[in-house]
Design an enzyme around this catalytic site. Structure first.
Site, short mmCIF file in Angstrom:
data_model
loop_
_atom_site.label_atom_id
_atom_site.label_comp_id
_atom_site.label_asym_id
_atom_site.label_seq_id
_atom_site.Cartn_x
_atom_site.Cartn_y
_atom_site.Cartn_z
CB SER A 478 -0.96 -0.05 1.19
OG SER A 478 -2.00 0.88 1.07
CG ASP A 489 8.01 5.20 -11.24
OD1 ASP A 489 8.57 4.17 -11.65
OD2 ASP A 489 6.80 5.25 -10.94
CE LYS A 503 -4.76 -1.89 0.66
NZ LYS A 503 -4.76 -0.50 0.18
#
Length: 763
Positions: A478, A489, A503
């Site tokens: 999460s 990224d 998740k």
């Protein structure tokens, strides 16, 4: 993770009648704990109302809203039966044949505010549990023959249901045999075993008799909620309070952790700075016999009560008084209780807060200090923040402070240890990322209408601009995945460990009392943790199902077989959307292959790493077993083999770790056949202490991660061109963490955040 803000549409659409709200208020306020419930259990009006409100929310506002009809009823039924009897040790095929008509009636039960069907199922479960534990107890008088070659299948998740009581009783006979055999192998005599199991089974029966309507309703509503998706959940009043405590890391009480010891609730731990420890009147192992409210209220006898009911009596508003009748641990149960009055205060749950340490790496290249921040969850005190509490708990604020302290200590790299961090607040994930980038988007959130909201950090400045690694495993989920994916990224740091949980959904915590327009201090209807959106990485991909893949992967534990998003039948599929507008702040690819090569070479020669792999292989072999022999000679041989293996592991640990070796207590290494509350108080407290001290024990994965960062530092330190590629923003942020000998030419740019600051975020 949860978003605390309620949708205005939800608030305006659903209300309950004044009569229903009044009924709920009356029933909620009047509930009292009990030693034994009255059977059969019956649903309350407030539970019927809570179920209907939840259904209206789930069928209209859930991210993947599905109608509550006969098809959904069948799914709820299957989930409910699995939740109650997942090991298939209570119900028979004959029982399920009788219950089958309910399979398509659970939707009607909710819409018609008549929960008798799910309560009938729960009552039968309780009846069967008491029946089977009573049967197991009856077998103890005669004892067992362990010269046969029978096998007990203890993992029955994939087994068939027993056809009838005769077949199921045979399974319970084998289960009881295994309980006896475990104690026999641990050195217990037959008379001692018989007495111990008699007491154990009586305890199981009595605790089963203490389940109440809240337990039945919670089980049923959990089955319904989790049928919509794996992370939607209903939280009854008891569960809602505990969830809020874990999110804000604080509660109002006396500062004592409690445990169940036979018929008594006892002191397991005293929280530093709390009223209990300051009084000098409560000690570990003291047993609580009665609880009274205020300075003169009546004392309520709590012997034989459930642990959560006693906890509920002891907790209360800050500044209020609670009185305890306590039997000291060093006196017998017949001793006269001592009365202790304590004033409740706000207690911080520090064990779950972020913490730091420094790992020193020494190799042929020199010595390095690598900082580690262990973050168990992305916690946040939402209410404290909204109320203007300057000291509200925030994971980001705590981590920012720890970064400042690590910078003061002169660390050359920081590891964010997110192993087994199951997530928490979405806001905290955004702000935490902002500590390591200048500013920019962090996550994209798409709601059920398809609208995409880009969220992130819009404040300039970083708390740490040096080498960064994020250590993750299958338990990182999460909010942990949002943070980890953003770091990856942006090219901001090296992701190390195992693929994460997967998740990729966002939950909103809906207070059902607000919707029902009830009043009072305590929750009556509970809360609904409902999936309302899906989050996506800024590169457009999702963490859903796939999780985040590390740049340097460590050996897998095998947990992915039965743990993680991909193990849920009703998990949402992986999808992707358009990328957000962002620019990577760095690129770790120029030195990633070198770091991998140095890692591979190092662990190939590492005795600690080899020991970790051998222990992992042994663990996986044991975990894959689903049955055990009930033959004494065979089990004794297996035990001796396991003992020899563990002795070898202990010896190897001692060679590597010296006095810090794991498993110095040989007796603790093998199964003693006991339940936790059957062990001595001293051993229980030692086990609790060992768990809390586990962070300080040798950790090959964490130490190797620190080595990787030390390698990264050396490469950056030696190569100006490489530094410009792998450091954030081309190495223009100041690099105060670099040693003076570095030859990198630093161009003028934004000044680094001062030690201990939050990088300009004001968290």
């Amino acid at each position: 993770m949860k978003l605390r803000t309620l949708s205005t549409a939800i608030l305006l659409t659903f209300t309950v009648t004044g009569a229903m709200a009044q009924s709920a208020a009356d029933m909620g306020a009047g509930r009292r704990p009990h030693k034994e419930s009255v059977f059969p259990l019956k649903p309350t009006d407030q539970e019927a109302a809570a179920a209907q409100i939840s259904a209206r929310l789930l069928t209209r506002f859930h991210y993947d809203a599905q109608p509550l009809d006969d098809a959904m009823s069948a799914k709820i039924y299957d989930a409910y039966i699995k939740a109650l009897d997942g090991d298939k040790m209570q119900f028979t095929q004959a029982d399920l044949a009788k219950l089958k008509p309910y399979r398509t009636q659970l939707d009607d039960a909710i819409w018609n505010s008549d929960l008798s069907a799910p309560f009938d199922i729960f009552n039968l479960y309780v009846q069967r549990a008491i029946q089977h534990w009573t049967y197991a107890r009856s077998l103890l008088a005669k004892g067992f023959d362990f010269n046969t070659h029978e096998v007990y299948q203890y993992d029955r998740k994939k087994a068939d249901w027993a056809p009838d009581d005769v077949a199921l009783n045979d399974l319970w006979r084998k289960r009881t045999m295994n309980d006896w055999l475990r104690l026999k192998l641990a050195g217990k005599k037959d008379d001692e075993i018989r007495a111990l199991l008699e007491k154990r089974y009586n305890g199981y029966i009595e605790r089963t008799k203490q389940v109440d309507d809240q337990d039945a309703f919670q089980s049923f509503m959990t089955a319904y909620a989790e049928t919509t998706d794996p992370h939607t959940d209903y939280l009854g009043p008891r569960e809602a309070e505990q969830f809020d405590i874990m999110m804000r890391l604080s509660l109002e009480g006396i500062g004592a952790q409690l445990m169940l010891r036979d018929d008594y609730v006892a002191i397991a731990e005293l929280v530093p700075g709390g009223p209990a420890i300051k009084s000098n009147k409560l000690h570990l192992g003291d047993r609580i016999a009665a609880v009274g409210q205020g300075t003169e209220g009546p004392m309520v006898d709590v012997i034989g009560w459930r642990l959560d009911d006693v906890v509920n009596l002891i907790r209360g508003k800050k500044g209020s008084t609670v009185r305890l009748d306590v039997i000291p641990a060093d006196k017998g149960l017949d001793a006269k209780p001592e009365r202790i009055a304590l004033v409740r205060q706000k207690i911080q749950v520090e064990d779950m807060a972020a913490s730091k340490k420094i790992i020193e790496i020494k190799d042929a290249k020199g010595a390095h200090k690598i900082g580690v921040i262990d973050l168990p969850s992305f916690y946040s005190d939402f209410d404290g923040r909204q109320d203007g509490d300057k000291n509200y708990k925030s994971a980001t604020r705590d981590v920012a402070k720890l970064i400042g302290e690590l910078k003061q200590a002169g660390v050359e790299g920081i590891v964010m240890d997110l192993r087994d961090d199951g997530g928490g607040s979405l806001t905290e994930a955004n702000q935490m990322t902002g500590l390591f980038i200048d500013k920019g988007p962090v996550v994209q959130v798409r709601d059920s209408r398809g609208h995409v909201d880009v969220q992130g950090d819009d404040q300039a400045g970083m708390a740490w601009d040096g080498p960064l690694a994020v250590l993750v495993n299958r338990g990182s989920a999460s909010a942990s995945e949002i943070f980890t994916a953003a770091i990856k990224d942006y090219g901001r740091g090296i992701i190390i460990g195992n693929p994460t949980f997967g998740k990729g959904t966002v939950q909103n915590l809906v207070n059902l009392d607000r919707i029902a327009q009830t009043h009072g201090d305590k929750s009556q209807f509970g809360e609904l943790k409902m999936t309302i959106a899906e989050f996506f990485r800024i590169n457009g991909g999702s963490t859903q199902l796939k999780g985040v893949t590390p740049d340097i992967e460590y050996p897998r534990t095998g947990a992915e077989k039965d743990y993680g998003e991909s193990t849920y039948d009703n998990a949402l599929p992986w999808t992707q959307i358009a990328p957000a507008e962002y620019q990577p702040v760095a690129n770790i690819q120029p030195y990633l292959a070198t770091l991998k090569g140095e890692h591979d070479a190092r662990v190939a020669q590492s005795p600690a790493w080899k020991l970790m792999l051998d222990e992992l292989a042994a663990y996986q072999k044991l975990r894959d077993k689903t049955s055990v022999s009930l033959n004494y000679a065979q089990r004794e041989a297996e035990r001796k083999q396991l003992d020899a293996q563990q002795a070898e592991f202990r010896a190897r640990h001692k060679l590597l770790d010296g006095k810090n070796a794991k498993g110095d207590d040989d007796a603790a290494q093998l199964d003693d056949g006991l339940d936790p509350n059957e062990r001595s108080l001293k051993s229980v407290l030692k086990e609790e202490k060992d768990v809390k001290n586990a962070r300080n024990k040798p950790d090959p994965e964490l130490r190797e991660t620190a080595h990787v960062l030390a390698d990264a530092y050396d490469l950056i330190h030696a190569n100006q061109t490489l530094a410009g590629q792998v450091l954030p923003y081309g190495g223009k942020m100041g690099n105060a963490w670099l040693k003076p000998a570095v030859t990198v030419v630093v161009k003028h740019g934004p000044s680094p955040a001062p030690a201990g600051s939050t990088g300009g975020h004001g968290h």
